[in-house]
Scaffold this motif. Structure first.
Motif, short mmCIF file in Angstrom:
data_model
loop_
_atom_site.label_atom_id
_atom_site.label_comp_id
_atom_site.label_asym_id
_atom_site.label_seq_id
_atom_site.Cartn_x
_atom_site.Cartn_y
_atom_site.Cartn_z
N VAL A 196 0.83 -1.21 0.00
CA VAL A 196 0.00 0.00 0.00
C VAL A 196 0.86 1.26 0.00
CG1 VAL A 196 -1.70 1.30 1.35
CG2 VAL A 196 -1.92 -1.16 1.12
N SER A 197 2.02 1.19 0.63
CA SER A 197 2.83 2.40 0.81
C SER A 197 3.56 2.84 -0.45
CB SER A 197 3.86 2.17 1.93
OG SER A 197 4.80 1.17 1.54
N SER A 198 3.73 1.95 -1.42
CA SER A 198 4.54 2.30 -2.59
C SER A 198 4.04 1.59 -3.83
CB SER A 198 6.00 1.93 -2.33
OG SER A 198 6.78 2.02 -3.51
N VAL A 248 -2.82 -11.10 2.83
CA VAL A 248 -2.15 -9.96 2.20
C VAL A 248 -3.13 -9.17 1.33
CG1 VAL A 248 -0.39 -9.27 0.53
CG2 VAL A 248 0.13 -11.00 2.25
N ILE A 249 -3.90 -9.87 0.50
CA ILE A 249 -4.81 -9.20 -0.43
C ILE A 249 -5.90 -8.44 0.32
CG2 ILE A 249 -6.50 -9.57 -2.26
CD1 ILE A 249 -3.59 -9.86 -3.11
N SER A 250 -6.49 -9.06 1.33
CA SER A 250 -7.57 -8.40 2.07
C SER A 250 -7.07 -7.20 2.85
CB SER A 250 -8.25 -9.39 3.02
OG SER A 250 -7.35 -9.84 4.01
N MET A 305 -6.73 -1.32 3.33
CA MET A 305 -5.97 -0.09 3.53
C MET A 305 -6.21 0.91 2.40
SD MET A 305 -4.43 -0.50 6.41
CE MET A 305 -3.20 0.78 6.42
N LYS A 306 -6.48 0.40 1.20
CA LYS A 306 -6.73 1.29 0.07
C LYS A 306 -8.16 1.83 0.05
CE LYS A 306 -3.38 -0.72 -3.15
NZ LYS A 306 -3.20 -1.44 -4.44
N SER A 307 -9.04 1.26 0.87
CA SER A 307 -10.45 1.65 0.84
C SER A 307 -10.75 2.90 1.66
CB SER A 307 -11.32 0.50 1.35
OG SER A 307 -11.09 0.27 2.73
N THR A 308 -9.75 3.45 2.34
CA THR A 308 -9.97 4.65 3.15
C THR A 308 -10.39 5.82 2.25
OG1 THR A 308 -8.20 3.89 4.61
CG2 THR A 308 -8.94 6.17 4.88
N PRO A 309 -11.50 6.50 2.57
CA PRO A 309 -11.93 7.64 1.75
C PRO A 309 -10.85 8.71 1.64
CG PRO A 309 -13.67 6.99 3.27
CD PRO A 309 -12.45 6.19 3.65
N THR A 310 -10.61 9.17 0.44
CA THR A 310 -9.55 10.16 0.18
C THR A 310 -9.80 11.45 0.94
OG1 THR A 310 -9.28 9.20 -2.00
CG2 THR A 310 -8.27 11.34 -1.62
N LEU A 332 -6.21 2.13 9.51
CA LEU A 332 -6.38 0.83 10.13
C LEU A 332 -7.82 0.58 10.52
CD1 LEU A 332 -4.90 -1.72 11.02
CD2 LEU A 332 -4.51 -0.64 13.24
N ARG A 333 -8.50 1.60 10.99
CA ARG A 333 -9.91 1.46 11.39
C ARG A 333 -10.78 1.08 10.19
NH1 ARG A 333 -13.47 3.24 15.41
NH2 ARG A 333 -15.54 3.85 14.66
N TYR A 334 -10.56 1.75 9.05
CA TYR A 334 -11.33 1.44 7.86
C TYR A 334 -10.94 0.09 7.27
CZ TYR A 334 -14.13 5.62 7.10
OH TYR A 334 -15.08 6.60 7.20
N ALA A 335 -9.72 -0.33 7.50
CA ALA A 335 -9.26 -1.58 6.90
C ALA A 335 -9.71 -2.82 7.68
CB ALA A 335 -7.73 -1.58 6.81
#
Length: 249
Positions: free
Chosen positions: A82-84, A134-136, A141-146, A168-171
């Motif tokens: 997610v970071s890169s 890993v996938i979930s 982590m990518k689902s956090t609203p921008t 982390l909360r959204y993930a």
């Protein structure tokens, strides 16, 4: 649905399956060595109860250890992805390649590398559980609203605050989806490992029962595996409800 309904309906379904199974063995006159009746399986369990429970404990330990290892390794790798973008493009193809290899083909190689102990079985469970975790986690982590990420950055939040209080909360709901998928596969991974070169475990019992045509004992071992898988799955469901009561809403 009421709590009583959530308990009674699965039990009714189980009773229906057992009844049809028993009826089929009687109506079609199926030999015991081909398909034992539920009574034959129960008698085999009673006769070998201590032995079966000891082997179930071995399989349970392998399952839990491999599952825990997949979390310890899988979650940090998901965070790297997610970071890169560069790391994502480097790691994702490797993950897909490892996941695509049939795990039963890896079991003999693990036996050569790691011997006949518990470690090859734990590694097999790890390999089976690793990919969905890993996938979930990465997806969560990518689902956090921008807009919420931008808001926290406007409030001069640190990266650690952004991670722990928002991302982390959204993930977590998505992470638990992966954990529940992985725990269902973990028992399968342990049994695959025990099919090759094992001296203990329910998978070992199934192999030895097949060799001696003791089908009832094999079915008793498979029943214990099913109970173990259900218990582990609903244990995670309960943990999710305790940790994330808000996600149920």
């Amino acid at each position: 649905m009421s709590r009583v309904g959530r308990i009674v309906l699965p039990l009714l379904g189980l009773a229906a399956v057992i009844g049809l199974w028993w009826l089929a063995t009687i109506v079609f006159g199926i030999e015991k060595f081909l398909l034992p009746s539920p009574k034959d399986v129960f008698d085999a369990y009673v006769l070998h109860q201590r032995f079966l429970l000891d082997q179930a404990w071995v399989t349970l330990l392998e399952t839990v250890q491999g599952f825990a290892l997949s979390i310890v390794v899988g979650v940090p790798i998901a965070l790297l992805i997610v970071s890169s973008r560069i790391l994502e493009r480097m790691i994702y193809p490797l993950l897909l390649a490892v996941n695509a290899v049939p795990k039963i083909a890896i079991a003999p190689i693990l036996l050569v590398w790691l011997g006949f102990g518990t470690l090859p079985k734990v590694i097999m469970v790890f390999l089976v559980c690793f990919f969905p975790i890993v996938i979930s986690t990465a997806t969560g982590m990518k689902s956090t609203p921008t807009e919420l990420v931008d808001l926290m950055r406007c409030m001069d939040s640190s990266r650690s605050q952004e991670f722990f209080k928002l991302r982390l909360r959204y993930a977590m709901p998505q992470v638990f989806v992966g954990l529940k998928v992985a725990i269902s596969l973990a028992v399968i991974g342990a049994v695959i490992g025990e099919f090759v070169g094992a001296k203990a475990g329910l998978g070992y019992v199934i192999v030895q029962s097949g060799a001696s045509v003791d089908t009832a004992l094999a079915f008793a071992a498979m029943t214990l595996l099913a109970i173990m898988s259900i218990a582990l799955f609903y244990g995670l469901v309960y943990l999710e409800r305790v940790i994330l009561p808000w996600s149920q809403e």
